[in-house]
Design a protein around this motif. Structure first.
Motif, mmCIF file in Angstrom:
data_model
loop_
_atom_site.group_PDB
_atom_site.id
_atom_site.type_symbol
_atom_site.label_atom_id
_atom_site.label_comp_id
_atom_site.label_asym_id
_atom_site.label_seq_id
_atom_site.Cartn_x
_atom_site.Cartn_y
_atom_site.Cartn_z
ATOM 1 N N GLY A 1 -3.284 6.276 -8.760
ATOM 2 C CA GLY A 1 -3.610 5.043 -8.048
ATOM 3 C C GLY A 1 -2.986 4.938 -6.665
ATOM 4 N N GLY B 1 -1.310 -0.128 -6.058
ATOM 5 C CA GLY B 1 -2.557 0.365 -6.645
ATOM 6 C C GLY B 1 -2.363 0.982 -8.005
ATOM 7 N N ARG C 1 -10.206 6.397 -6.347
ATOM 8 C CA ARG C 1 -9.329 5.293 -5.961
ATOM 9 C C ARG C 1 -8.630 5.518 -4.626
ATOM 10 N NH1 ARG C 1 -5.781 4.528 -11.382
ATOM 11 N NH2 ARG C 1 -5.269 2.536 -10.424
ATOM 12 N N ASP D 1 0.842 -1.190 0.000
ATOM 13 C CA ASP D 1 0.000 0.000 0.000
ATOM 14 C C ASP D 1 0.884 1.250 0.000
ATOM 15 O OD1 ASP D 1 -2.057 -1.824 0.244
ATOM 16 O OD2 ASP D 1 -3.206 -0.562 1.612
ATOM 17 N N ASP E 1 -2.928 4.797 -2.752
ATOM 18 C CA ASP E 1 -3.960 4.264 -1.862
ATOM 19 C C ASP E 1 -4.451 5.295 -0.852
ATOM 20 O OD1 ASP E 1 -3.939 1.326 -2.660
ATOM 21 O OD2 ASP E 1 -1.832 1.657 -2.198
#
Length: 540
Positions: free
Chosen positions: A48, A269, A75, A15, A50
């Motif tokens: 993207g 992500g 997102r 993450d 997190d």
């Protein structure tokens, strides 16, 4: 070169937590407005990331405005940052904690002490009270937010001084409901072997999929420390874009992300398509902050895939893996073959190919020698691609002149104006010929070079209207022979762009003992390059 990212392959997940909007704002010369924070958050969401730390509610009007109406993201999760309750102050009566709990964030990150020295000296409280502060604050936040993070401030220093107590702080936060317990190298003084040992021990108290790290870069090892922590089992990395942050900055997510994905085989992500925009996002942030991008930045810098020596260029032409650790396009960058007095035929041929040009063997040899001769005089074409393009067109294709200079004169006058203020006025007068027509123009400017630039372009605009959209955006002067004093040879580098299109920039160079003469040479190349790009033909 084959891309490392492959579809349908299971990978462990890391993450990513971005703290640019708070930590980055502590950089010298950085001041985010509300519009900046909103735009940056939306850009990180598209990429993207997190978690996006929006700031500290209650700390300043900008952060209050951000959390009063946070951006709608698809997102990323907006995180509110704050601290655990104060010593002796119940959670319900702590105004700082209340600002976090009533924010419109999707998650909260609370920072607390984990170094016994800081607890007793900085907070002036007992070790047990600090544990209560952590437990009660995390529990209160967990009752409001789906996710709560605990930033273990000075963890690595605390672990070195009193490992049992530092680990008790982590365990306390985890048991109280912290989704992520984040180990912070707050003063940036730890090295990779310190980090690996401490994370390996911490993971025995908090599971790796609940453990993160937050590194500062005071020993220039924040990126390495973050990656070592991941190898030791941590599964979240906190950092900033372009390494912004107080003192020497924070861990640079722009370097960390491709290393995780392309080198270490982790999933984030960010997918392959988004990764290919990394260079654009990095440079876009610098553009928004009015900062010059670091040309040597790993992965995304203009020099990251630049090749100057002829031997290297020859090798790259045959096998890019010899001198490029990844394919540049994976991160949205591009290979750049620069031209210098170290250049061999391979440099010139590669650069000409990029311009859609070629020449016979003798022409190439002559161009190489011409460039080496000019660079001996002080020219530098590795940073002035537009001047190289003009030189090559003239040498290989017989490019003519769009105009002929008859004369120019530049004057400076320092005087008292009508309001009694001392001012300096720069004025340029220029005469040129375009075909069988003569043009003359007089212009004032903010300094002699600006006046000359304005006069030259305004004199040529009747013949070439597209020059009205051209702007001079940067001007650099370097003294090449400082021992010559006021007779020194100077090199002028000028950056120009099309108005309203900052992405369309080009750089030209001029050299002369007279700085105005050097500036005129660079300006002339810039105008010629602009007209060529606009499709003008000097023979038409």
């Amino acid at each position: 070169m084959e891309a490392v990212i492959k579809k349908n392959s299971p990978k462990p997940r890391i993450d990513l937590y971005d703290s640019t909007l708070r930590d980055g704002a502590q950089s010298r010369g950085i001041d985010f407005g509300i519009a900046d924070k909103l735009a940056i958050a939306q850009e990180l969401d598209r990429l993207g990331i997190d978690y996006i730390e929006g700031g500290w509610p209650g700390a300043n009007p900008t952060d209050d405005a951000f959390f009063a109406d946070p951006p709608t993201l698809s997102r990323s999760k907006i995180v509110a940052f704050g601290m655990t309750r104060r010593p002796g102050n119940p959670v319900a009566d702590d105004p700082g904690l209340a600002a976090i709990l009533t924010s419109n964030a999707a998650a909260a990150c609370l920072v607390g002490k984990t170094w016994d020295f800081q607890v007793e000296v900085a907070l002036g409280t007992s070790l047990d009270e600090n544990l209560s502060m952590i437990a009660e604050s995390i529990a209160a936040a967990a009752a409001v937010f789906p996710e709560v993070l605990f930033d273990a401030e000075h963890f690595f220093d605390g672990y070195a001084a009193n490992p049992d107590y530092a680990l008790r702080c982590l365990e306390t936060a985890h048991r109280a409901g912290a989704r992520w317990v984040v180990l912070c190298d707050t003063n940036g003084g730890r090295l990779p072997h310190d980090v690996e040992a401490a994370v390996s021990r911490a993971i025995q108290v908090v599971p790796g999929d609940h453990l993160g790290v937050h590194m500062h870069n005071d020993t220039d090892t924040a990126t390495a420390n973050s990656l070592v922590a991941v190898r030791a089992g941590a599964r979240q990395i906190q950092g900033t874009f372009n390494g912004l942050g107080e003192r020497c900055g924070n861990a640079n997510l722009v370097s960390i992300i491709p290393s995780l994905m392309l080198k270490m085989g982790f999933e984030t992500g960010i997918d392959s398509a988004a990764l290919a925009t990394l260079t654009e996002v990095s440079r876009g942030l610098d553009e928004r902050l009015n900062r010059a991008p670091d040309h040597r930045a790993p992965y995304v810098g203009e020099s990251a895939f630049s090749h100057k020596g002829g031997l290297h260029v020859s090798a790259v032409a045959k096998d890019a893996r010899s001198y490029e650790h990844i394919a540049p396009d994976l991160v949205g960058n591009a290979r750049n073959i620069v031209v210098s007095n170290q250049a061999g035929r391979a440099n010139i041929v590669s650069r000409l190919a990029a311009l859609g040009m070629t020449g016979d063997d003798q022409q190439i040899d002559d161009l190489v020698e011409k460039i080496k001769s000019l660079e001996f005089e002080g020219y530098a074409y590795d940073g002035a691609a537009a001047s190289f393009a003009v030189l090559a067109r003239r040498h290989l294709e017989g490019l003519g002149r769009f105009y002929r200079l008859i004369s120019f004169r530049v004057t400076d006058e320092r005087r008292w104006n009508a309001k009694g203020a001392l001012v300096t006025i720069s004025e340029a007068t220029i005469k040129v010929e375009v075909g069988d027509q003569s043009f003359m123009h007089v212009a004032e400017g903010n300094g002699p070079v600006n006046a000359l630039d304005r006069a030259l372009r305004q004199a040529l605009t009747p013949a070439y209207p597209s020059l009205a959209t051209m702007e001079l955006t940067d001007y650099k002067v370097r003294i090449l022979t400082p021992n010559d004093g006021t007779r020194a040879v100077t090199r002028v580098m000028i950056e120009s762009c099309n108005a309203g299109d900052a992405g369309q920039r080009w750089t030209t160079v001029g050299v002369s003992p007279n700085v105005i003469d050097a500036s005129y040479t660079a300006l002339g190349d810039s105008i010629t390059y602009k007209l060529l790009k606009d499709g003008h033909d000097p023979s038409a």
